[in-house]
Design an enzyme around this catalytic site. Structure first.
Site, PDB file in Angstrom:
ATOM      1  CD1 TRP A  49       0.163   0.501   3.406  1.00 46.31           C
ATOM      2  CD2 TRP A  49      -0.251  -1.671   3.042  1.00 46.31           C
ATOM      3  NE1 TRP A  49       0.622  -0.199   4.488  1.00 46.31           N
ATOM      4  CE2 TRP A  49       0.383  -1.531   4.300  1.00 46.31           C
ATOM      5  CE3 TRP A  49      -0.605  -2.939   2.591  1.00 46.31           C
ATOM      6  CZ2 TRP A  49       0.655  -2.630   5.115  1.00 46.31           C
ATOM      7  CZ3 TRP A  49      -0.334  -4.018   3.404  1.00 46.31           C
ATOM      8  CH2 TRP A  49       0.299  -3.865   4.642  1.00 46.31           C
ATOM      9  CD  GLU A  64      -3.392   3.073   8.418  1.00 42.53           C
ATOM     10  OE1 GLU A  64      -3.593   2.589   9.542  1.00 42.53           O
ATOM     11  OE2 GLU A  64      -2.251   3.387   8.019  1.00 42.53           O
ATOM     12  CD  GLN A  79      -7.968  -4.652  17.811  1.00 44.42           C
ATOM     13  OE1 GLN A  79      -7.273  -5.376  18.499  1.00 44.42           O
ATOM     14  NE2 GLN A  79      -8.614  -3.634  18.304  1.00 44.42           N
ATOM     15  CG  LEU A  99      -7.899 -10.146   7.419  1.00 45.19           C
ATOM     16  CD1 LEU A  99      -8.332  -8.941   6.600  1.00 45.19           C
ATOM     17  CD2 LEU A  99      -6.557  -9.838   8.073  1.00 45.19           C
ATOM     18  CE1 TYR A 111      -2.670   5.506  13.478  1.00 49.87           C
ATOM     19  CE2 TYR A 111      -4.229   4.047  12.362  1.00 49.87           C
ATOM     20  CZ  TYR A 111      -2.936   4.493  12.570  1.00 49.87           C
ATOM     21  OH  TYR A 111      -1.902   3.950  11.857  1.00 49.87           O
ATOM     22  CG  ASP A 160      -0.862   3.706  16.307  1.00 58.28           C
ATOM     23  OD1 ASP A 160       0.053   4.387  16.819  1.00 58.28           O
ATOM     24  OD2 ASP A 160      -0.649   2.842  15.440  1.00 58.28           O
ATOM     25  CB  CYS A 208      10.103   2.165  20.384  1.00 54.75           C
ATOM     26  SG  CYS A 208       9.870   2.665  22.095  1.00 54.75           S
ATOM     27  CB  CYS A 243      14.817   7.619  25.165  1.00 52.66           C
ATOM     28  SG  CYS A 243      13.529   6.606  25.900  1.00 52.66           S
TER      29      CYS A 243
END
Ligand code: SF4
Length: 348
Positions: free
Chosen positions: A19, A32, A37, A75, A115, A133, A187, A203
């Site tokens: 994409w 998106e 999830q 999915l 989002y 998010d 991260c 950080c």
């Protein structure tokens, strides 16, 4: 946030995703929705297949729910597929079949939340709009040692404000994507790779040696458990299925006969006698019942512990009539085209 350092890291490490290589507003929206999830590696298979069948909002708006669900099968979280269909209809009716660039207008589309509106506006239209998010919250909470709980609205507001100040107006899409990749590759929720991180010396969580303490964890609630008995019933060469209601858990998907609790063999036999063999010439003979074993499925809020049986009955008009009171008898050819909940994958 050192935006230049983040973007430099991104240009060297960004993931090659379908994409991204052929960026369109519609493709961004579909990707998106699929990525909510669901892991990127899973979406890689589904995205091109979905785009091939439904290349634009118009084709998706006019598709049947069953055909969309079939492409979505595996999915999970089917409400996303239903929202995409509703959203496509809205786009055709209100925006002439093309997604708008404004986050406010995107928010009007069913299924698009803050989002996703930020992600589409920034990545597909280069509008400087935050896309906050879980990844983004984790990164900001660690960078600034913010003692916040991710699911709270005040956390979202705090991080949104910080991102809004940081997001560059010349390449906001890259910035949001960079946060996404950085959160997935460096991260990470567990064992972040601080030794290779470009922010290691600034950080706050790293300097405190408490990377995994940020953001704060919400005290865990016990996940409720439900027991189900799943019956795979053949009548001759046909199999008994039924469609779930249009609302609630796994809405609109097909299922096998599903009963609450774990039934024992003799209870299944009694149920078959009463509900399927009643009135047939087979009612005096013992039904052919085989145990398929146990399996479990974890939803976001619930766990199913299942016990399955297979029941083989002869082709018989009375049994078929009884079965039609419980669901629909379908050929194996049709069975293979129906979208089933992945929760019962073990018994299909
Ligand atoms: S130093 Fe570690 S905790 Fe801090 S941003 Fe980098 S990876 Fe995350």
């Amino acid at each position: 946030m050192d935006v230049e350092a983040l973007l430099s890291w991104f240009y060297e490490n960004r993931r090659d995703l379908p994409w991204r290589s052929d960026r369109t507003p519609y493709g961004t929206w579909i990707s998106e929705a699929m990525l909510q999830q669901t892991r990127v590696t899973t979406v890689l298979d589904y995205y091109p297949r979905f785009l091939k069948h439904f290349p634009d909002p118009e084709s998706l708006a006019s598709a049947s729910e069953d055909s969309v669900f079939k492409l979505w099968e595996g999915l999970g979280y089917y409400s996303r597929a239903r929202n995409l269909m509703r959203g496509a209809k809205y786009i055709c009716e209100h925006f002439d079949g093309a997604l708008p660039s404004s986050p406010d207008l995107l928010l009007e589309i069913p299924g698009i939340g803050p989002y996703m509106a930020g992600a589409i506006a920034s990545q597909a239209f280069q509008v400087a709009s935050p896309a906050v998010d879980g990844n983004c919250i984790r990164i900001y909470c660690r960078l600034h040692a913010l003692p916040l709980i991710p699911s709270e609205k005040s956390t979202y507001n705090e991080v949104y404000e910080r991102v809004r100040k940081d997001i560059p107006s010349d390449n906001p899409g890259d910035f949001n994507e960079a946060l996404m990749d950085f959160g997935s590759l460096v991260c990470t929720p567990k064992s972040p790779r601080c030794s290779t991180c470009p922010f290691a010396t600034e950080c706050s969580a790293n300097l405190l040696g408490k990377q995994e303490d940020f953001p704060l964890k919400k005290p865990k609630k016990e996940t409720p458990v439900e027991e189900h008995t799943i019956l795979r019933i053949f009548v001759g060469k046909k199999i008994l299925v039924r469609k779930r209601p249009d609302s609630g858990l796994l809405a609109g998907l097909y299922e096998l006969i599903d009963m609450p609790g774990h039934l024992e063999n003799h209870e299944v036999e009694a149920w078959v006698m009463e509900n399927l063999l009643q009135g047939s010439k087979e009612c005096s003979s013992e039904p052919d019942i085989r145990v398929l074993g146990t399996s479990k499925h974890v939803f976001s809020h619930l766990r199913w512990n299942m016990l399955g049986y297979e029941i083989i009955l002869p082709a018989d008009t009375t049994i078929a009539k009884n079965a039609s009171q419980l669901g629909e008898l379908v050929t194996m050819k049709k069975y293979d085209t129906l979208a089933f909940a992945s929760a019962i994958r073990a018994y299909r």
